[in-house]
Scaffold this active site. Sequence first.
Site, PDB file in Angstrom:
ATOM      1  N   HIS A 625      10.470 -65.972  84.560  1.00 25.50           N
ATOM      2  CA  HIS A 625      11.903 -66.194  84.794  1.00 25.50           C
ATOM      3  C   HIS A 625      12.390 -67.263  83.830  1.00 25.50           C
ATOM      4  CE1 HIS A 625      15.667 -67.204  86.817  1.00 25.50           C
ATOM      5  NE2 HIS A 625      15.513 -66.130  87.579  1.00 25.50           N
ATOM      6  N   ARG A 648      23.907 -68.698  86.529  1.00 25.36           N
ATOM      7  CA  ARG A 648      24.470 -68.169  85.290  1.00 25.36           C
ATOM      8  C   ARG A 648      25.548 -67.127  85.591  1.00 25.36           C
ATOM      9  NH1 ARG A 648      19.917 -65.569  83.117  1.00 25.36           N
ATOM     10  NH2 ARG A 648      18.634 -66.244  84.868  1.00 25.36           N
TER      11      ARG A 648
END
Length: 953
Positions: A625, A648
């Site tokens: 990740h 994000r």
Amino acid sequence: MCYEERVLYRLLSGLHASTTLSIAMNYYPPNKKKNRLTWTPNPKFFWSKFGSHSGHPEYIRNLHFSYVVLLRALKKAEPILSRYEIRTGDIIEDETAMVLLRRLLNSSILKSCSNVFEAFDESLMFRGNITDADDSGVDGDGDAAIDTGTDPDLEQDPAFKFPNGRAQKHPEELITLQHNFKMVFHNISSILDCVQCQQCKLHGKMAMLGYGTALKILFMSDAGIEAAAANINIGTGVEGSLTRNEIVALINTVAKFSESLREVRELTHLYWSGDDHGDGGSTPTPGLPSPSLTSSPLDMAMGAVNALSTAGAIAPEREEELIHLALAGDEVLLTLAKHYGNDLEKFLAFSTDIGELGRVVVVDETPPDAIVIGTGLAGLTATLNILDRGGRVLVVEKEHNVGGNSNKASSGINACDNVTAVSITDNNNNSDDDYLGSFIGDTTKSAGNAARPELIEQLVGNSWEAVSWLKERVGVDLSLKAQLGGHQYKRTHRPKNGMVGAEIIYGVQKAVKEYEKQGKVKIMTDTKVVGLLRGEGRNVTGVQVQYLLDDAISEDRPTDLKSPHVILATGGFAADRSEGSLLSQYRPELISMPATAGPYSTGDGIGLATTVGAGVTDMDKVQVHPTGWVDPKDPHNPNKVLAGELMRGVGGILMNKLGKRFCNELGTRAYVTDEMLSHDPYHAEHGVWKKDSELQTFALVLSSSAAADGKKHVDHYIHKGLMTRLEGVTELTEWMGQDVDVEVIRNTLTQYCADAENGVDEWGKTSFQGTPDINFDTEIFYAGTVTPVLHYCMGGLTIDKDGNVLDDSTGLPISGLHAAGEVTGGVHGNNRLGGNSLLECTVYGTIVGKKIPIQPRALSIGNITKLSKIPIPKKEMAQISLSEVAKHNTEDDCWVAIHGKVYDLTDFAESHPPGAISIHKLAGIDGTEAFQSIHNEGMLEDFEDDLIGVLVG
């Protein structure tokens, strides 16, 4: 009031009565504290509206009148409806619906109601002046009462006579009356557009269309009916033709009014029996059905005993004893039934002193229907589905707490609520609505050449049902929706209050533990499964366990536990860095990389299954990740907290150590990670990661508007010291370090805002949420340091789309062995999309849980050891100051103030799903801010037993 106006009034009054009855039947909402699992009735509210003293019983007569009008229309439309072909695309469902419709048309109720239908005659409408004989619009003999009129000239005109010679209205007046009649329905339908609740609006408009269709049918001539029947499946355009929506509305409105008439009887009985749920009382615990509504204590006693016996809560001998006592008129038993006959839990508990067999209990000697290994979302979902179907489950967990990695999930769970396979676009060929084809395409693209279409289609096709189950069965709020990296649309659902993983695990765990109170599930923590048992046919028949606590080792505790079905839900292997581990075998270069998975993620289930011949797939597919938080207080800790895609998705941007962006932050995890790792020269040149390379760190920066959209997460990360609030671009630059120039960051932000205005940047990013305010000197930024981390194992056991574990050599299911969640492989291919992990656990956990056969129970009699708790009055809450709370600040004496109340969480801490440490950190202080960054306030309802006072001062 003329006849037409009275008919209109009675129809609208009937509709209002039906709506009021629905409110009375579903008055009190579900309430965890009161153990109320469904909406419950309020007979007192019903009686206040319709009772003979304070209410309006004539409204019920209007409901009956409206029902007659609907049935009369249904009967008249029989030639049309009997020929109507239902076409939805599902042949079986269509045939079933047509059979049911024809059965309704041929039912005895329509054949036997000809006399009742004559209570209303639509042919009398729009013809003359009907008197105000009574409020029903009919006279004492059931005939329409018609005014003879007051104009003698009009009475003498033969063109305006009823057959009995009574005067009629003038044609212009009739036209106006018909127009006004029709406009009333249009006006009500328009008013419904202002209703905020979509479900309420839909029901209201459905009823209005059902009424309109009924009147349309009743005013059709016989020739019109024949013409419509002949052309019913051709389309509109024929006089009196009916549309599909009109037919659906008519049938649904008839059904709704039929239900309303039943509700009148049920609410009347509840009112007179005194079972008024005045406080919105609790509903029976799942598994104990409610006894039928009856009218006498004897009937209630017989119903309660029958329901308890059917549920297996009492033995046949006890059933026989109670029946004999009831028939003999035992005063104590009948009094108990009168007051507690509709609450089986209390009836069972309070009846133990009645008769000779009261203190015996049913013992279930049948092995559990399934043994579930692991208590993350996949395991708990499978467990709850089995329990809801009436099964028994044994759950085994090697950790002390339940929840696993699911408990830490933060971004959300994906679901597509549009079941169409293709996009529905507007006239400009634009679409903002998600659809299955897009979701399947995004998942398949992420999976790459390792995609297995049958597993992906199963995942995506059941996504909306999975999220609906979490909302409706578990009670999780998933009302917010975001677009994560790799997704074309917003489809990732999360709560408004609380972190998604913690909220889901709490809800599912609570639902499972309700069954634990009934003995239908046993949860064994601190217990590790070390082997699978097999029968003569090589099918899996159970597990062998090892008890991890010294005080749990006893000759009385068996190590071989039997069940015809074993479900593996043990998670992945990303945290096992030991020699010979699965990670060292398949991805040795990643051994030194930090991970978000808990230390318990060691691939146990894979090891167990391979000993009985199970196959594995995609074992080298370990997801790195891009964003794990680097704790500035402990930067080298190998276990990281995930900075989920949500950060994000709401507008967070990534900057390297020079203060520059370098990627599309909403790209797939694999893409963003690769861009980050490529800051290492060796990886940039060769495309592979060297085991001894040093991971670089990056800045994840959110504007004030982006932080507001992700407030729960931002507050949580600030509380943990992982994010910092920064005022203006200068503070942001200082936070990033000496190697960064403020003008570089200013240019980076300026270019980002310009790209957002243009709709695309140099890396192909087209979705720009939460862009910074153009005045960077006054903008508030929230930033933290992130680095790539091991996060998820796409590889695991080979399964089919039904969750059967497949044999490595034959490719066939291993009998009795099932798996769901991260322990399996193939669902995600090369790379998992954000939000698909919780989805996988819920979808495949449900599939496995629904297919496990439920065994007939073998019952015997044993001595009762514990009675149900009898509620006691609440004690008066003490007033406690924060200085007093501060004195109780140890693990052995842990008080915490939350939302103005003080709780003693000493005993609870060890059972807290994420572990006791997060509770102990709050000992002796006001923990409201930390609590609300993860949970919603409603969760505190379940801590009433731990509540010791209110916070003052």
